[in-house]
Design an enzyme around this catalytic site. Sequence first.
Site, mmCIF file in Angstrom:
data_model
loop_
_atom_site.group_PDB
_atom_site.id
_atom_site.type_symbol
_atom_site.label_atom_id
_atom_site.label_comp_id
_atom_site.label_asym_id
_atom_site.label_seq_id
_atom_site.Cartn_x
_atom_site.Cartn_y
_atom_site.Cartn_z
ATOM 1 N N ASP A 66 0.677 -1.121 -0.035
ATOM 2 C CA ASP A 66 -0.027 -0.013 -0.110
ATOM 3 C C ASP A 66 0.757 1.446 -0.026
ATOM 4 O OD1 ASP A 66 -2.455 -1.694 0.289
ATOM 5 O OD2 ASP A 66 -2.074 -1.578 2.562
ATOM 6 N N ASP A 72 -0.394 8.413 7.832
ATOM 7 C CA ASP A 72 -0.413 6.857 8.301
ATOM 8 C C ASP A 72 0.902 6.808 8.934
ATOM 9 O OD1 ASP A 72 -1.457 5.297 5.043
ATOM 10 O OD2 ASP A 72 -2.387 5.143 7.109
ATOM 11 N N GLU A 95 0.237 -2.758 12.273
ATOM 12 C CA GLU A 95 -0.336 -3.217 11.085
ATOM 13 C C GLU A 95 0.667 -2.649 9.988
ATOM 14 O OE1 GLU A 95 -2.483 -1.499 8.438
ATOM 15 O OE2 GLU A 95 -3.720 -3.132 7.812
ATOM 16 N N GLU A 96 1.351 -1.432 10.241
ATOM 17 C CA GLU A 96 2.199 -0.965 9.175
ATOM 18 C C GLU A 96 3.538 -1.582 9.164
ATOM 19 O OE1 GLU A 96 -0.408 1.879 7.436
ATOM 20 O OE2 GLU A 96 1.598 1.024 6.938
ATOM 21 N N ASP A 117 -3.702 -0.842 14.669
ATOM 22 C CA ASP A 117 -3.467 -0.245 13.354
ATOM 23 C C ASP A 117 -3.649 1.160 13.436
ATOM 24 O OD1 ASP A 117 -6.089 -0.841 10.566
ATOM 25 O OD2 ASP A 117 -4.066 0.493 10.920
ATOM 26 N N LEU A 119 -3.680 3.820 11.600
ATOM 27 C CA LEU A 119 -4.703 4.737 10.890
ATOM 28 C C LEU A 119 -5.505 3.448 9.958
ATOM 29 C CD1 LEU A 119 -5.318 7.515 11.537
ATOM 30 C CD2 LEU A 119 -4.368 8.164 9.455
ATOM 31 N N ASP A 120 -6.769 3.550 10.449
ATOM 32 C CA ASP A 120 -7.681 2.701 9.605
ATOM 33 C C ASP A 120 -8.414 3.375 8.585
ATOM 34 O OD1 ASP A 120 -9.121 0.264 8.872
ATOM 35 O OD2 ASP A 120 -10.543 1.309 9.848
ATOM 36 N N GLU A 281 -7.251 -5.680 13.287
ATOM 37 C CA GLU A 281 -8.767 -5.298 13.068
ATOM 38 C C GLU A 281 -9.887 -6.145 13.497
ATOM 39 O OE1 GLU A 281 -7.622 -5.235 8.846
ATOM 40 O OE2 GLU A 281 -7.943 -3.052 8.695
HETATM 41 P P1 P6P Z 1 -12.093 -2.169 0.283
HETATM 42 C C1 P6P Z 1 -9.246 0.366 4.892
HETATM 43 O O1 P6P Z 1 -8.322 0.269 3.787
HETATM 44 C C2 P6P Z 1 -9.629 -1.183 5.279
HETATM 45 O O2 P6P Z 1 -8.597 -1.879 5.658
HETATM 46 C C3 P6P Z 1 -10.912 -1.258 6.282
HETATM 47 O O3 P6P Z 1 -10.911 0.073 6.992
HETATM 48 C C4 P6P Z 1 -12.119 -1.021 5.090
HETATM 49 O O4 P6P Z 1 -13.080 -1.588 5.811
HETATM 50 C C5 P6P Z 1 -11.700 -1.892 4.123
HETATM 51 O O5 P6P Z 1 -9.914 -1.742 4.206
HETATM 52 C C6 P6P Z 1 -12.185 -1.475 2.811
HETATM 53 O O6 P6P Z 1 -11.827 -2.113 1.665
HETATM 54 O O7 P6P Z 1 -11.781 -3.316 -0.530
HETATM 55 O O8 P6P Z 1 -13.773 -2.187 0.162
HETATM 56 O O9 P6P Z 1 -11.745 -0.675 -0.167
#
Ligand code: P6P
Length: 336
Positions: A66, A72, A95-96, A117, A119-120, A281
């Site tokens: 990513d 992030d 997570e990073e 994580d 920054l989700d 997560e």
């Molecule tokens: P998609 C954000 O990148 C994440 O990790 C979660 O927060 C989110 O629910 C999911 O991925 C979104 O993924 O494939 O729908 O863009």
Amino acid sequence: MITKPKFMTLERFIREQEESFPKATGEFTAVLFGMTLAAKLVWREVSKAGLVNILGTTEQINFTGDILKKLDLFADETLYKTMYYSGHLCAMASEESKGLIQIPDKYIGGKYVLIYDPLDGSSNIDANITIGTIFSMFKRVTDSGHGTLEDCLQPGYRQVAAGYIIYGTSTMFVYTTGQGVHGFTLDPSVGEFLLSHENIRIPQRGKTYSVNEGNFNLWDDRIKKYIQYLKEINGKPDHPHSLRYIGTMVGDIHRTLLYGGIFMYPADKKNPNGKLRLMYECNPMAFVVEQAGGKASNGFQRILDIKPTSLHQQIPIFIGSPVNVTLCEEFLSGKR
Ligand code: P6P
């Protein structure tokens, strides 16, 4: 008689919870206090991201491929810098980062493990859409010294605390230590998280489902059948269901926690094991939702019972109101 203050700060609430554990040493409280500081430091940058040069991407790609966003990186560094020197952690995992984060020898010795994580939902940052931070805590299983993978790869039911910070219309700190789920809203004027949602309980059922339907053609037929069922106009009170999806797990699950319904990220042809990560997560969010009376499974097994095999293990996730998750599982098992 001492009356409760008009407002209850997060720190006071954590300390009062500690008082109900006579053998508490204050270490656990100290780690949670550290998380509240980290939350405020991340909030301060997130809240002015559009004004300072912290939007956009860095030149770095993280190990999962990513593109690393500036926020992030900031959030990851902030959590590390805020937490490593507490002296109460034996291991940290972000997570990073690919592996365990090394805590300097001087600060090693704590009995807790912190997995986060930072920054989700960072793909939403530049569009000013809700993002979040997720954290999970375990007690170490090894005796002493630097924590190991063994200390981290514990099943989710062994978590001692978990929660998230949601940077949305307001910033909230939502967490559980196994005594229910409690939400605190940041009052920027005083820089304190104040109790706003004591003992959150998820509705038993809800008419909202949350999934990236763009993956429909990548799904297993049973998931397709379930989603089609949710859209049926069949005279039942909660049909057709409403779709809500913002692409930030913290935001989609926080809404599900308060309004009811189901959030899911099924396995698909692109992500045959699912996309979301068990340790960073799914486990923490499952602990929170279960403590609020909800349910969280990989479609066939309770998430908190899954024995992890690797730090970045991905799993399918179906989480939310118990009625909704149970119905989904019936479709996945072929009963419907
Ligand atoms: P998609 C954000 O990148 C994440 O990790 C979660 O927060 C989110 O629910 C999911 O991925 C979104 O993924 O494939 O729908 O863009």
